[in-house]
Design an enzyme around this catalytic site. Structure first.
Site, mmCIF file in Angstrom:
data_model
loop_
_atom_site.group_PDB
_atom_site.id
_atom_site.type_symbol
_atom_site.label_atom_id
_atom_site.label_comp_id
_atom_site.label_asym_id
_atom_site.label_seq_id
_atom_site.Cartn_x
_atom_site.Cartn_y
_atom_site.Cartn_z
ATOM 1 N N TYR A 171 0.840 -1.198 0.000
ATOM 2 C CA TYR A 171 0.000 0.000 0.000
ATOM 3 C C TYR A 171 0.877 1.252 0.000
ATOM 4 O O TYR A 171 0.604 2.215 -0.707
ATOM 5 C CB TYR A 171 -0.936 0.030 1.210
ATOM 6 C CG TYR A 171 -1.959 1.135 1.069
ATOM 7 C CD1 TYR A 171 -3.162 0.914 0.405
ATOM 8 C CD2 TYR A 171 -1.693 2.415 1.560
ATOM 9 C CE1 TYR A 171 -4.078 1.939 0.232
ATOM 10 C CE2 TYR A 171 -2.607 3.436 1.388
ATOM 11 C CZ TYR A 171 -3.805 3.204 0.726
ATOM 12 O OH TYR A 171 -4.703 4.216 0.542
ATOM 13 N N PHE A 181 -18.072 14.774 -27.029
ATOM 14 C CA PHE A 181 -17.670 13.915 -28.148
ATOM 15 C C PHE A 181 -17.607 12.442 -27.764
ATOM 16 O O PHE A 181 -17.789 11.574 -28.603
ATOM 17 C CB PHE A 181 -16.310 14.369 -28.719
ATOM 18 C CG PHE A 181 -15.191 14.344 -27.719
ATOM 19 C CD1 PHE A 181 -15.013 15.396 -26.853
ATOM 20 C CD2 PHE A 181 -14.324 13.269 -27.650
ATOM 21 C CE1 PHE A 181 -13.990 15.375 -25.915
ATOM 22 C CE2 PHE A 181 -13.294 13.232 -26.719
ATOM 23 C CZ PHE A 181 -13.138 14.285 -25.847
ATOM 24 N N PHE A 230 -6.595 21.441 -24.985
ATOM 25 C CA PHE A 230 -6.859 20.008 -25.063
ATOM 26 C C PHE A 230 -8.095 19.750 -24.205
ATOM 27 O O PHE A 230 -8.284 20.386 -23.172
ATOM 28 C CB PHE A 230 -5.677 19.155 -24.597
ATOM 29 C CG PHE A 230 -5.973 17.691 -24.753
ATOM 30 C CD1 PHE A 230 -6.000 17.124 -26.019
ATOM 31 C CD2 PHE A 230 -6.318 16.897 -23.667
ATOM 32 C CE1 PHE A 230 -6.351 15.789 -26.189
ATOM 33 C CE2 PHE A 230 -6.666 15.568 -23.835
ATOM 34 C CZ PHE A 230 -6.684 15.007 -25.098
ATOM 35 N N THR A 231 -8.917 18.794 -24.641
ATOM 36 C CA THR A 231 -10.240 18.585 -24.023
ATOM 37 C C THR A 231 -10.187 18.485 -22.490
ATOM 38 O O THR A 231 -10.795 19.304 -21.795
ATOM 39 C CB THR A 231 -10.874 17.312 -24.607
ATOM 40 O OG1 THR A 231 -9.944 16.236 -24.476
ATOM 41 C CG2 THR A 231 -11.202 17.498 -26.084
ATOM 42 N N ASP A 245 2.620 20.099 -20.787
ATOM 43 C CA ASP A 245 1.856 18.874 -20.988
ATOM 44 C C ASP A 245 2.817 17.932 -21.719
ATOM 45 O O ASP A 245 3.024 18.032 -22.923
ATOM 46 C CB ASP A 245 0.587 19.135 -21.816
ATOM 47 C CG ASP A 245 -0.252 17.864 -21.964
ATOM 48 O OD1 ASP A 245 0.308 16.759 -21.840
ATOM 49 O OD2 ASP A 245 -1.458 17.975 -22.223
ATOM 50 N N LYS A 274 0.483 7.513 -23.454
ATOM 51 C CA LYS A 274 1.011 7.886 -24.770
ATOM 52 C C LYS A 274 2.503 7.512 -24.824
ATOM 53 O O LYS A 274 2.843 6.339 -24.981
ATOM 54 C CB LYS A 274 0.815 9.375 -25.036
ATOM 55 C CG LYS A 274 -0.578 10.003 -25.080
ATOM 56 C CD LYS A 274 -1.771 9.309 -24.664
ATOM 57 C CE LYS A 274 -3.081 10.067 -24.764
ATOM 58 N NZ LYS A 274 -3.363 11.175 -23.910
ATOM 59 N N ARG A 318 -12.320 15.253 -34.627
ATOM 60 C CA ARG A 318 -11.715 16.358 -33.901
ATOM 61 C C ARG A 318 -12.158 17.631 -34.605
ATOM 62 O O ARG A 318 -11.475 18.145 -35.474
ATOM 63 C CB ARG A 318 -10.180 16.249 -33.890
ATOM 64 C CG ARG A 318 -9.625 15.363 -32.790
ATOM 65 C CD ARG A 318 -9.910 15.928 -31.419
ATOM 66 N NE ARG A 318 -9.374 15.135 -30.324
ATOM 67 C CZ ARG A 318 -10.099 14.699 -29.284
ATOM 68 N NH1 ARG A 318 -11.387 14.924 -29.226
ATOM 69 N NH2 ARG A 318 -9.534 14.044 -28.301
HETATM 70 C C1 LIG Z 1 -4.412 12.113 -23.478
HETATM 71 C C2 LIG Z 1 -4.016 13.485 -23.190
HETATM 72 C C3 LIG Z 1 -4.259 14.065 -21.945
HETATM 73 C C4 LIG Z 1 -5.064 13.386 -20.856
HETATM 74 O O1 LIG Z 1 -4.508 12.206 -20.437
HETATM 75 P P1 LIG Z 1 -5.383 10.927 -20.020
HETATM 76 O O2 LIG Z 1 -4.355 9.918 -19.669
HETATM 77 O O3 LIG Z 1 -6.227 10.542 -21.198
HETATM 78 O O4 LIG Z 1 -6.229 11.311 -18.860
HETATM 79 C C5 LIG Z 1 -3.774 15.345 -21.725
HETATM 80 N N1 LIG Z 1 -3.127 16.025 -22.686
HETATM 81 C C6 LIG Z 1 -2.912 15.515 -23.894
HETATM 82 C C7 LIG Z 1 -2.200 16.310 -24.925
HETATM 83 C C8 LIG Z 1 -3.360 14.232 -24.207
HETATM 84 O O5 LIG Z 1 -3.161 13.740 -25.428
#
Ligand SMILES: *Cc1c(COP(=O)(O)O)cnc(C)c1O
Length: 463
Positions: A78, A455, A130-131, A221, A264, A388
């Protein structure tokens, strides 16, 4: 048929395949029923009904044998898991930040940093939204302001660094609202919504200089920062001979912290983190992570997930890996360019973006050309892509009006190490087929609209 003699020497994927997952082919009739059932939203399709899945590169990566072996070394304590300490030291080694807070994925980190740094009425500039990033900024009472260069909004512009921050726009914002109202600038590398376009090192340095003068933080980011580093190596003077690893670390050195989606660059299926240099912000983040994610040494992840991420950091910076990663995207994009299918140029790092506004120029934005195009590609071949455009852009929280983005795109996103060049050929041929029959396509109307990040779950009907 005779193959033409090659005009270049090929390279191949720098791995061989040890485990395979069979793909399912379907009939057009089956796909017709499936997309109808999914409300013409590719997010609502069942993965079982998909042939080649190019919806996203998020969490869809293939892990290596080295990462899978690491999964068996998960220390599922933990508190104080040894995998956490390994992840922390690799983060410090590859990104160079001081402190690490693991989170279940990228948006967990965005939530925490937004709540800590943003006060109601603040402005948060960024190189295109970004969303999830913007959603968390707005939830914390902030207002996102786009400060990306104009070229980013032009799918035809060949600018090598379309992700760059427009320093004039940033300076104008500082003048207008005052530095006190700007807790940080959020810089994405590469810029997902602009088509996977990179930021130059020169631009990062300049952003650092300008913001330092005003005491404004820079939060990176870092989701696809390695892919950005590769573009810097390829395109920016003075970086040709530097390693991608060294470039990544230099990029991070001009920022104060980073939010990261491990799904990613890090070649895993789940995970993320917040990295920060400021001790006070770190302390607050550690307080918050316990409430929303989990204890500060696991942040919603299993020990094995942290181990896989740590090992992913070692693999993502290998030169032959990153060359083939970006090279595969380039291969698909160049094929479409050669066949005169309109796409965003230059070709981005993680995806090829089809210019739906051009391809379906007879369909107005209110009838969702990109949403329509993604559905048509699925119908043709079972290849899954995503919208998109106006659906992803959502509504303005103040006026309730639809945001009308200049770019109306379909993202054809390539998971890392998952598909081969032959899959890219099949995909390109399907897109060409749809392109050649584009005049027959009509458009969609929205019949269900969710309140947040619409979306993902919106439903449509054919006109
Ligand atoms: C995917 C993504 C996020 C968010 O990350 P999650 O792991 O999906 O929560 C933030 N910024 C960018 C540019 C992304 O592509």
């Amino acid at each position: 048929m005779k193959y033409p003699k090659p005009t270049r020497r090929s390279w191949a994927e720098p791995f061989k395949i040890k485990v395979v997952e069979p793909l399912k082919t379907t009939t057009r009739q089956h796909r017709m029923a499936a997309i109808e059932e999914a409300g013409y939203n590719t997010f609502l399709l069942r993965s079982e009904d998909v042939y080649i899945d190019l919806l996203t590169d998020s969490g869809t990566n293939a892990m290596s044998d080295y990462q899978w072996a690491g999964m068996m070394l998960g220390d599922e304590a933990y508190a104080g898991s040894k995998n956490f300490y390994y992840l922390e030291s690799n983060m410090q080694k590859y990104y160079g930040y001081k402190y690490l807070v693991p989170t279940h994925q990228g948006r967990g980190a965005e939530h925490i940093i937004s709540q800590i740094l943003i006060r109601p009425g603040d402005y948060v500039p960024g190189n295109m939204y970004f969303t999830t990033t913007r959603e968390h900024q707005e939830r914390a009472g902030g207002m996102f302001v786009d400060v990306i260069i104009d070229e980013a909004h032009d799918p035809e512009s060949l600018h090598p660094f379309k992700g760059n921050v427009d320093l004039q726009k940033l300076e104008d914002l500082i003048k207008k609202v005052g530095a006190k109202k700007i807790p940080y600038i959020s810089v994405a590398a590469t810029v997902n919504m602009a088509g996977g376009q990179p930021v130059s090192m020169e631009n990062l340095k300049a952003v650092r200089k300008l913001t330092a003068k005003h005491g404004i933080r820079v939060i990176l980011d870092a989701t696809r920062a390695v892919e950005n580093a590769y573009f810097v190596k390829m395109r920016e003077k003075g970086y040709e001979k530097k390693s991608v690893a060294a470039i990544l670390k230099e990029m991070c050195s001009y920022t104060d912290g980073a939010t990261m989606s491990g799904k990613k660059d890090l070649l895993v299926n789940i995970g993320g983190f917040l990295a920060i240099n400021d001790r006070d912000v770190f302390d607050e983040a550690r307080n918050m992570v316990v409430v929303f994610e989990g204890l500060h040494t696991y942040g919603g992840l299993a020990g094995r997930d942290m181990e896989a991420m740590a090992r992913g950091m070692e693999e993502m910076t290998k030169e032959d890996y990153i060359r083939s990663r970006i090279g595969q995207v380039e291969y698909l994009g160049q094929k479409l360019l050669d066949w005169d299918v309109p796409i965003v140029k230059p070709i981005g790092g993680h995806a090829v973006f089809l210019d739906a506004k051009k391809i379906l120029e007879h369909i107005p934005q209110e009838k969702y050309p990109a949403q329509t195009l993604a559905a048509e590609i699925y119908l043709d071949s079972g290849v899954r892509t995503m919208e998109r455009g106006i659906v992803s852009a959502g509504r303005d929280p103040k006026t309730g009006e639809n945001r009308r983005p200049k770019l109306e795109l379909v993202r054809v996103t390539i998971p890392r190490r998952v598909y081969t060049q032959a899959h890219m050929d099949v995909t390109a041929e399907s897109i060409l087929e749809v392109y050649e029959n584009r005049k027959k396509v009509k458009g969609l109307k929205m019949v269900y609209e969710p309140k947040h990040l619409r979306f993902f779950q919106a439903r449509f009907k054919r006109i």
